[in-house]
Design a protein around this motif. Sequence first.
Motif, mmCIF file in Angstrom:
data_model
loop_
_atom_site.group_PDB
_atom_site.id
_atom_site.type_symbol
_atom_site.label_atom_id
_atom_site.label_comp_id
_atom_site.label_asym_id
_atom_site.label_seq_id
_atom_site.Cartn_x
_atom_site.Cartn_y
_atom_site.Cartn_z
ATOM 1 N N VAL A 168 -6.469 -4.280 -57.729
ATOM 2 C CA VAL A 168 -5.379 -5.177 -58.089
ATOM 3 C C VAL A 168 -4.557 -5.437 -56.833
ATOM 4 O O VAL A 168 -4.127 -4.492 -56.164
ATOM 5 C CB VAL A 168 -4.489 -4.578 -59.195
ATOM 6 C CG1 VAL A 168 -3.315 -5.507 -59.496
ATOM 7 C CG2 VAL A 168 -5.295 -4.334 -60.465
ATOM 8 N N GLN A 169 -4.374 -6.680 -56.499
ATOM 9 C CA GLN A 169 -3.635 -7.054 -55.293
ATOM 10 C C GLN A 169 -2.393 -7.828 -55.685
ATOM 11 O O GLN A 169 -2.451 -8.817 -56.417
ATOM 12 C CB GLN A 169 -4.502 -7.906 -54.366
ATOM 13 C CG GLN A 169 -3.780 -8.312 -53.074
ATOM 14 C CD GLN A 169 -4.661 -9.136 -52.163
ATOM 15 O OE1 GLN A 169 -5.815 -9.395 -52.491
ATOM 16 N NE2 GLN A 169 -4.131 -9.551 -51.033
ATOM 17 N N ILE A 170 -1.235 -7.375 -55.172
ATOM 18 C CA ILE A 170 0.042 -8.041 -55.387
ATOM 19 C C ILE A 170 0.631 -8.331 -54.015
ATOM 20 O O ILE A 170 0.848 -7.411 -53.222
ATOM 21 C CB ILE A 170 1.005 -7.170 -56.210
ATOM 22 C CG1 ILE A 170 0.380 -6.818 -57.568
ATOM 23 C CG2 ILE A 170 2.334 -7.892 -56.414
ATOM 24 C CD1 ILE A 170 1.215 -5.881 -58.390
ATOM 25 N N SER A 171 0.885 -9.591 -53.720
ATOM 26 C CA SER A 171 1.374 -9.961 -52.401
ATOM 27 C C SER A 171 2.503 -10.958 -52.536
ATOM 28 O O SER A 171 2.529 -11.779 -53.457
ATOM 29 C CB SER A 171 0.246 -10.561 -51.551
ATOM 30 O OG SER A 171 -0.253 -11.749 -52.158
ATOM 31 N N ALA A 172 3.449 -10.869 -51.597
ATOM 32 C CA ALA A 172 4.544 -11.829 -51.483
ATOM 33 C C ALA A 172 4.487 -12.390 -50.069
ATOM 34 O O ALA A 172 4.842 -11.694 -49.103
ATOM 35 C CB ALA A 172 5.894 -11.161 -51.761
ATOM 36 N N VAL A 173 4.015 -13.620 -49.932
ATOM 37 C CA VAL A 173 3.748 -14.181 -48.608
ATOM 38 C C VAL A 173 5.036 -14.463 -47.852
ATOM 39 O O VAL A 173 5.173 -14.119 -46.676
ATOM 40 C CB VAL A 173 2.910 -15.467 -48.747
ATOM 41 C CG1 VAL A 173 2.635 -16.083 -47.380
ATOM 42 C CG2 VAL A 173 1.594 -15.163 -49.467
ATOM 43 N N ALA A 174 6.004 -15.071 -48.510
ATOM 44 C CA ALA A 174 7.223 -15.501 -47.816
ATOM 45 C C ALA A 174 8.473 -14.804 -48.314
ATOM 46 O O ALA A 174 9.581 -15.264 -48.044
ATOM 47 C CB ALA A 174 7.400 -17.013 -47.965
#
Length: 257
Positions: A168-174
């Motif tokens: 499971v991948q959770i990312s916040a780019v900006a």
Amino acid sequence: MTREQYILATQQNNLRTENAQFYPVGIYGWRKRCLYFFVLLLLVTMIVNLAMTIWILKVMNFTVDGMGNLRITKKGVRLEGVSEFLLPLYVKEIHSRKESPLVLQSDRNVTVNARNHNGQLTGQMTIGTEGVVFEHSVETPHIRAGPSQGLRLESPTRSLTMEAPKGVQISAVAGDFKASCRKELHLQSTDGEIFLNADNIKLGNLPQGSFTPSSPNSDAPRQTVYELCVCPNGKLYLSPAGASSTCQSSSNVCLWS
């Protein structure tokens, strides 16, 4: 024929003529007027019904292929335009035209139920003013919020679980990524490791242990450097840094953990 017989026959014919004139054959008087009235009323009713039928056919757009926006084709039923259903709708598949969106609109909530062959509810999705509520598990390749809006996954009374066989991948780019809870937050890896990769790693609100140096000095500078200590149960706390480790001296924090 004698004269008397002739006179008698003539009188009988005159009586028959008078009786025929006295009792006329047919419908006359008020009965005749009532009959004409009912015939006229029936004719007016037929004309009104015919006009109403033609008007309904024109307004509802009845054709040999269907009614209004509803068309009956070989593949099923095709509905075009805005439609309103007052009773439950049971269909096998609903899809819009190519490159056109599918809009379901309601004054309140929109609820979609999934049932098995026994009629038992196996899944439910409810769209209301506060978001989307799922009654059971959800399987989807992508979850995205609208433009300039935040994405929030919440379970008010139960737990929230995300599972995937390949991770499971959770990312916040900006922006920032924040995980908060009321009680405990568990990060667990059974076969691997927990890797924190950042320029700065901060642990806030850690308890501080007390450490008294052997030779106290009132002119000593204010303590700004601390040592990170770990209790046997895994709890972290800070201890004022010294020439050597001060974790053992301030280990009273572990007694209250």
